[in-house]
Design a protein around this motif. Structure first.
Motif, PDB file in Angstrom:
ATOM      1  N   ASP A 292     -33.553 -27.341 -14.535  1.00  0.00           N
ATOM      2  CA  ASP A 292     -32.306 -26.580 -14.388  1.00  0.00           C
ATOM      3  C   ASP A 292     -32.286 -25.708 -13.128  1.00  0.00           C
ATOM      4  O   ASP A 292     -31.283 -25.672 -12.418  1.00  0.00           O
ATOM      5  N   ARG A 293     -33.375 -25.016 -12.881  1.00  0.00           N
ATOM      6  CA  ARG A 293     -33.394 -24.135 -11.715  1.00  0.00           C
ATOM      7  C   ARG A 293     -33.197 -24.919 -10.422  1.00  0.00           C
ATOM      8  O   ARG A 293     -32.430 -24.526  -9.547  1.00  0.00           O
TER       9      ARG A 293
ATOM     10  N   ASN B  64     -38.447 -20.206  -5.509  1.00  0.00           N
ATOM     11  CA  ASN B  64     -37.320 -20.843  -6.175  1.00  0.00           C
ATOM     12  C   ASN B  64     -36.089 -19.932  -6.256  1.00  0.00           C
ATOM     13  O   ASN B  64     -35.233 -20.099  -7.107  1.00  0.00           O
ATOM     14  N   SER B  65     -36.016 -18.959  -5.366  1.00  0.00           N
ATOM     15  CA  SER B  65     -34.908 -18.008  -5.388  1.00  0.00           C
ATOM     16  C   SER B  65     -33.635 -18.629  -4.825  1.00  0.00           C
ATOM     17  O   SER B  65     -33.657 -19.425  -3.894  1.00  0.00           O
ATOM     18  N   LEU B  66     -32.493 -18.249  -5.388  1.00  0.00           N
ATOM     19  CA  LEU B  66     -31.196 -18.698  -4.870  1.00  0.00           C
ATOM     20  C   LEU B  66     -30.510 -17.611  -4.039  1.00  0.00           C
ATOM     21  O   LEU B  66     -29.475 -17.858  -3.427  1.00  0.00           O
ATOM     22  N   ILE B  67     -31.070 -16.426  -4.049  1.00  0.00           N
ATOM     23  CA  ILE B  67     -30.392 -15.285  -3.428  1.00  0.00           C
ATOM     24  C   ILE B  67     -30.181 -15.509  -1.934  1.00  0.00           C
ATOM     25  O   ILE B  67     -29.073 -15.472  -1.411  1.00  0.00           O
TER      26      ILE B  67
ATOM     27  N   ARG C 156     -24.942 -28.060  -2.366  1.00  0.00           N
ATOM     28  CA  ARG C 156     -23.820 -28.997  -2.315  1.00  0.00           C
ATOM     29  C   ARG C 156     -22.499 -28.258  -2.140  1.00  0.00           C
ATOM     30  O   ARG C 156     -21.601 -28.719  -1.434  1.00  0.00           O
ATOM     31  N   SER C 157     -22.382 -27.094  -2.773  1.00  0.00           N
ATOM     32  CA  SER C 157     -21.129 -26.335  -2.632  1.00  0.00           C
ATOM     33  C   SER C 157     -20.941 -25.859  -1.193  1.00  0.00           C
ATOM     34  O   SER C 157     -19.831 -25.568  -0.775  1.00  0.00           O
TER      35      SER C 157
ATOM     36  N   ALA D 295     -29.693 -26.055 -10.085  1.00  0.00           N
ATOM     37  CA  ALA D 295     -28.851 -24.957  -9.596  1.00  0.00           C
ATOM     38  C   ALA D 295     -28.949 -24.859  -8.070  1.00  0.00           C
ATOM     39  O   ALA D 295     -27.942 -24.696  -7.369  1.00  0.00           O
TER      40      ALA D 295
ATOM     41  N   GLU E 217     -27.775 -18.262  -1.040  1.00  0.00           N
ATOM     42  CA  GLU E 217     -26.353 -17.931  -1.095  1.00  0.00           C
ATOM     43  C   GLU E 217     -25.950 -17.119   0.130  1.00  0.00           C
ATOM     44  O   GLU E 217     -24.938 -17.405   0.773  1.00  0.00           O
TER      45      GLU E 217
ATOM     46  N   TYR F 121     -27.048 -27.880  -6.498  1.00  0.00           N
ATOM     47  CA  TYR F 121     -25.590 -27.721  -6.600  1.00  0.00           C
ATOM     48  C   TYR F 121     -25.095 -26.613  -5.679  1.00  0.00           C
ATOM     49  O   TYR F 121     -24.018 -26.718  -5.085  1.00  0.00           O
ATOM     50  N   LEU F 122     -25.857 -25.542  -5.555  1.00  0.00           N
ATOM     51  CA  LEU F 122     -25.430 -24.462  -4.659  1.00  0.00           C
ATOM     52  C   LEU F 122     -25.371 -24.982  -3.216  1.00  0.00           C
ATOM     53  O   LEU F 122     -24.410 -24.725  -2.482  1.00  0.00           O
TER      54      LEU F 122
ATOM     55  N   LEU G 254     -28.898 -35.460  -9.582  1.00  0.00           N
ATOM     56  CA  LEU G 254     -29.999 -35.817 -10.481  1.00  0.00           C
ATOM     57  C   LEU G 254     -30.937 -36.885  -9.918  1.00  0.00           C
ATOM     58  O   LEU G 254     -32.157 -36.726  -9.997  1.00  0.00           O
TER      59      LEU G 254
END
Lengths: 306, 306, 306, 306
Positions: free
Chosen positions: C164-165, C97-100, C174-175, C168, C103, C171-172, C184
């Motif tokens: 929430d995670r 579940n890492s976002l690093i 999506r950006s 996040a 990104e 949304y990341l 959602l």
């Protein structure tokens, strides 16, 4: 209010109870065995007055404080653009000995006060000085006015025996073309700089040029130009306290440089240079009681750059 | 030397040639269409004098400069320990909108001036204020003495339409328990703060409390305590210019806060508040000509905290 | 040697002592309260034989095992190049579940079996199916031959309350333009997929197409083509076990997919499909006793893809 | 279908148009000057048949393919737990020469096929063998049945002159206690292993033990046990192709090991060993045409572990 030896003694009394809450650096035996009870402070004003309290005359390993001295020396040997293309001016937001950012940013260290940056500076000194180690020693002796200052050979040798991490840093920079000499001799010089043994009084005198627009209060000589002096102070304010520069600015409000030997030098531009020593460190690697002493001093004499 | 409108005009002439070398923020259309030729500067002294040059009276989107205003508001609503357990005080060493460090450091943003930190502050305001958006607007109006100040609704709406990255930041903090309200309303408030439309003169007046020990020069009211004022300046000096704080300290030597609208506010503690505006940004996201103007001003009037 | 129910029972006896050494997933209450003593295994051969032992007929939350099902569904709706430009095929080397990495790699998840990748797949299903949640349920019912299969509404609701995670993550992406629908509703579908309640027997039947060149043993229908079946197995072998895929390949030697509900599906291409269930997880988030059971089974029946 | 020299020649014809779309490794001159038009393939069956096409008998620098050979040698000298506490079994998800993960994971490399992992294996060999370099050469000669195999001294010397990055890796591991010998001699051995000069035919014969349950087809000798053979294949399948292992599994479906010299060895367990050579590399550092040749071969003879 002016600092007085009475104020300094009172501050040391106030911070002494903190001893026991930090941790003496123990990555080399020579540092680990320094008694945690040592506590000293010295103020050197631009008028040449010296105020002290506690163990202000006892020498200790200045460690990373030497990074400010080496940078000053390099600023006299190189043009600004020669320096700042090889090392940045920004806080790292990371531990002082991390290689992560260094790899991502392709061998350019974030600033001259993290290990990688100081090792680049040591590499620069090796390229332009025939005897960099001797030159730095003379520089420290001259600025402090204390010809007896020496390298602690035991500390330097001990550092060299635990040099793997710094060797990794140097080789990584070399792989990116940002390190030009042989790694081990440069590291040896770097460790000697860290192993300079100086007292609070000697440190405060040595760095008085940063409080005095580049002119050593002790010798009257221009060590660096006024603008360079501001620049070094700016770098110290943003990068001088490892990953605790923001906290230090918030609490103390002075440019400063710390070392894992427990020393911190702080500057009140235009007025005075301060050095404290207490071996126990906080989580960021800065002297715990030393930081608190500077915070109290700043409050009591009403000084802050902010 | 004192700043005069003549000096300011001369500085703008000197930096005008830089226009064309930076890049206007274009992540939202409303910012992208601002003419890159806009250039203004205002100085507001602690004696209440105003000196200006160029487009100093034209309103622009203050963007991240609002982060300093929001923090000030929060400091009046929360105890220090309530704030600083949720957001740090250290430079990030990373881009202003990165999630990497935020994940590694478990949802605690590095400082209140990167996006994550400002979003936590916005969350705090939402928890303690019944109408946080209106309150911030009143705060800006009162501090600037300009009751006409408004949110640029087009900018705020445009930000909201490009909010995914900031939503990711907010949800990531929520997953670590460091965000307490609904995400979208808080982001909406945050974007409104960024969309405050103010001129250089208004900004210089607004932030005069940071140059005047917490007391607004304009109103004579204590906005924050003297010690809080020093603390905010310390945070600005180490973290106020995105990942260019070190360079700004090195060149300008004043605490400051920039926004991607091209504005920068800078503080000479005890003396004056300065605001510049030039929309083109450098690689760090700070106004290119604006930074140079502040550098020249610092040299010509001989001011620096270092 | 052929698997028999006797061999399976003996294996469960051998691994039962491991219970107590792992940790039941506790990030949502509905999972935390599953008894850690549950233990079941089922083998479904390409000839249609079923062998079982323990709690092989008891339904549990399949969690991430659903990621293989969703990918299969998406492979029928999209051309390969449409899928693989939005999600990669490489192991992540990081927590699920890492976002690093997400990104750094600009919103393209490493593979469809980490959360980010599965959320992209859910987004794809939402774009091409009018009722993606109902369709996935029908797909599971049809492949398992068990029309009673349902979503565990309590689990799905509980996941949504701890989303929430994953929000996040969405949304990341999506950006970066790699997420096209509202966040959602897609997350809600994603959580429902994770909340499918199935037994070992049902899972073994459901995934039999991966052991049988894309053809469901149960229905005789081609679910995906033979080459797609190989491809899914390849992805499972390198990415199916979170950050424990290498260890699983080393010890078990079969493509597999695990879920934090304690289930693991493993494939012996050309021969059989296996499902195990034991709720306690190892440090990588894979069923501790389940992995050991598969390791023993591989040894005793002499099967491995290597 | 069986592989035949005709099929192999036809495959080479099909992939030859890809030449020009990749990039020959150029980090050392000795590799950069290899003609990009070289193209060869060899299949060695477990029955001892050899099929070849193109430049299958011409020696080239095997580079990282040697990592599989060194690991095999180490598996004969150390107990499993001695090896796997010093190096992991998981894909890295990062570039083969990155130090980032190595720092985060405290000096334990992710797997034995990234540089850091192979350097740990080289360190292990240095600790237990009196003449590790000579032993590895003998090992290659014996397994290939070709006593003429040599180290390419020019390549080895050239690697040693560009060793800074690998020295950084070794020193970083040493700082974590995961490297026990002097850095430079071990690196010298490591670079010699990479500089082994072998042909496709020799490579296919050398690695035949991985297709034959640990027994060299050529010599009939058990090189490693059957279970160790499966384990090495498992590691190759998940970690053998740098950060392209998932893609390789998806397209080719065989355990394999690549080198930046443009060679790839692939295993069909129980059946055959394949070696290809084409110097141009794809973005992950794997032979571009070589990978495609293996993909076509897998399709045409209908082999895959999945």
């Amino acid at each position: 209010m002016k600092p007085t030896s009475g104020i300094l003694a009172s501050i040391l009394d106030d911070v002494r109870p903190l001893i026991g809450q930090g941790k003496v650096a123990d990555y080399i035996p020579a540092l680990a065995k320094v008694p945690n009870s040592k506590l000293g402070i010295a103020v050197y004003t631009n008028q040449g007055e010296v105020f002290t309290a506690g163990d202000a005359d006892e020498g200790f390993s200045i460690q990373s404080i030497s990074k400010a001295l080496s940078l000053t020396l390099a600023m006299g040997l190189y043009q600004p653009e020669e320096i700042w293309c090889r090392v940045g001016k920004e806080p790292s937001g990371q531990a002082f000995n991390s290689l992560i950012q260094l790899e991502v940013e392709q061998g350019i260290p974030r600033n001259p006060f993290i290990n990688a940056g100081a090792i680049v500076v040591a590499d620069m000194l090796s390229s332009r000085l025939s005897a960099p180690r001797q030159r730095l020693l003379e520089f420290a002796r001259q600025l402090s006015g204390e010809p007896q200052i020496v390298y602690d050979k035991v500390v330097a040798a001990s550092e060299m025996m635990h040099s793997d991490r710094n060797a990794a840093i140097a080789y990584l920079m070399r792989s990116f073309g940002n390190f030009h000499n042989d790694v081990l001799p440069v590291l040896n010089n770097y460790f000697h700089a860290c192993a300079l043994k100086m007292s609070c009084v000697e440190l405060a005198k040595t760095f008085s040029y940063l409080a005095n627009k580049g002119v050593s209060v002790h010798t009257g000589e221009e060590v660096i130009t006024p603008i360079q002096s501001k620049q070094v102070n700016a770098l110290l304010a943003t990068c001088g306290l490892y990953d605790g520069a923001g906290e230090f600015a918030y609490r103390v409000g002075m440019p400063g440089k710390s070392g894992v030997g427990g020393g911190i030098v702080a500057i009140v531009p235009g007025e005075m240079t301060i050095a404290v020593w207490s071996p126990e460190l906080d989580a960021s690697g800065n002297s715990l009681a030393g930081t608190r002493a500077l915070e109290l001093l700043a409050q009591r004499i009403g000084r802050s750059i902010f």
